[in-house]
Design an enzyme around this catalytic site. Structure first.
Site, PDB file in Angstrom:
ATOM      1  N   ARG A  92       0.318  -5.870 -21.940  1.00 18.96           N
ATOM      2  CA  ARG A  92      -0.288  -5.343 -23.168  1.00 18.96           C
ATOM      3  C   ARG A  92       0.720  -4.525 -23.979  1.00 18.96           C
ATOM      4  NH1 ARG A  92      -1.837  -0.235 -23.169  1.00 18.96           N
ATOM      5  NH2 ARG A  92      -3.522  -0.558 -24.645  1.00 18.96           N
ATOM      6  N   GLU A 147      -0.970  -7.691   7.180  1.00 18.32           N
ATOM      7  CA  GLU A 147      -0.471  -6.341   7.510  1.00 18.32           C
ATOM      8  C   GLU A 147       0.875  -6.086   6.843  1.00 18.32           C
ATOM      9  OE1 GLU A 147      -3.825  -5.701   8.845  1.00 18.32           O
ATOM     10  OE2 GLU A 147      -2.875  -7.615   9.255  1.00 18.32           O
ATOM     11  N   ASP A 153      -4.021   4.981 -27.264  1.00 19.22           N
ATOM     12  CA  ASP A 153      -4.351   4.829 -25.844  1.00 19.22           C
ATOM     13  C   ASP A 153      -4.295   6.160 -25.089  1.00 19.22           C
ATOM     14  OD1 ASP A 153      -5.091   2.571 -24.714  1.00 19.22           O
ATOM     15  OD2 ASP A 153      -3.127   1.970 -23.989  1.00 19.22           O
ATOM     16  N   PRO A 173       0.816  -1.224   0.000  1.00 22.50           N
ATOM     17  CA  PRO A 173       0.000   0.000   0.000  1.00 22.50           C
ATOM     18  C   PRO A 173       0.847   1.270   0.000  1.00 22.50           C
ATOM     19  CG  PRO A 173      -0.724  -1.538   1.702  1.00 22.50           C
ATOM     20  CD  PRO A 173       0.557  -2.084   1.167  1.00 22.50           C
TER      21      PRO A 173
END
Ligand SMILES: O[C@H]1NC=Nc2ccccc21
Length: 238
Positions: free
Chosen positions: A152, A115, A167, A88
């Site tokens: 991709r 965690e 894109d 995170p």
């Protein structure tokens, strides 16, 4: 490109690796993705992969041993992988990073969970990566987001290079232009005449203008940035 994924939830990747563009890229052999269950690298009867944090506190932390065992096993032969850890609090993933990673011959993605992972795992890691400032239950979805954006870009994976070029975020980071397909009118909403004109120059400039307008509206900082770098032509600035 080869990618090895280390995760405690391998089942989450089943559909992702079978369906769509990514599924085709793997079945055609253009890319190789192997998902490994960290539990398979434990040595105890209960196949323990996590434990309580030293110093107390909530939740569980992924143990270092199984991850190191997996790393050692998977890097015995072949090119050393560039190792990502989904976290995170990692570096924010973006198209620029996707382009950089797509040039690596081999990646390993360690999926964070609970965690977090034992800090010593980070001695194996080249880049800690986050897909955004929100907390998910684990790093598997971030790993799929990263793989989708990276794979991709591998030549041959996206059939029509044109769609890659058009894109969002690839033409100087400008947002993409509006797309339409048949029918020419649907519930009273018409396709812009210019797109039916077959006049390629006019279509191209209409799309460029739409892209600039959408970017100015939604992401003015991208326009400011391009202006500062002198990357907008005189016409585009008008
Ligand atoms: O990529 C991160 N973004 C948000 N939440 C996370 C949770 C676990 C691992 C990684 C992430």
């Amino acid at each position: 490109m080869r990618i090895d994924v280390l995760t405690v939830l391998p089942g989450l990747f089943d559909c992702f690796l079978k369906e769509g563009v990514i599924g085709k890229a793997i079945s055609s052999g253009k890319v190789e993705v192997k998902v490994h269950n960290i539990r398979d690298f434990t040595t105890d009867k209960h196949r323990v992969v996590d434990d309580v944090p030293y110093g107390g506190g909530p939740g569980m932390v992924l143990k270092p041993e199984p991850i190191f065992r997996a790393y050692d096993e998977l890097t015995k032969e072949g090119e050393k992988p560039y190792v990502l850890l989904t976290e995170p609090w990692g570096e924010k993933f973006n198209q620029e990073m996707a382009v950089e990673l797509s040039k690596k011959p081999r990646l390993m993605i360690i999926c964070g969970r609970y965690e977090g992972v034992d800090e010593r795992v980070k001695s194996l890691v080249d880049r800690e990566v986050s897909i955004g400032d929100y907390v998910l239950t684990g790093g598997e979805l971030p790993a799929m987001v990263i793989m989708d954006a990276v794979l991709r870009l591998i030549p041959g994976v996206l059939g029509n290079l044109e769609s890659l070029r058009a894109d969002s975020f690839s033409d100087r980071g400008l947002l993409g232009y509006p797309n339409y397909t048949r029918p020419a009118e649907f519930r009273g909403m018409k396709v812009p005449e210019v797109l039916l004109s077959g006049h390629h120059k006019k279509i191209e400039s209409w799309r460029k203008e739409q892209s600039l307008r959408k970017t100015l509206e939604r992401r003015p900082e991208i326009i400011e940035n391009l202006k500062r770098k002198g990357l907008l032509t005189k016409e585009e600035l008008e």
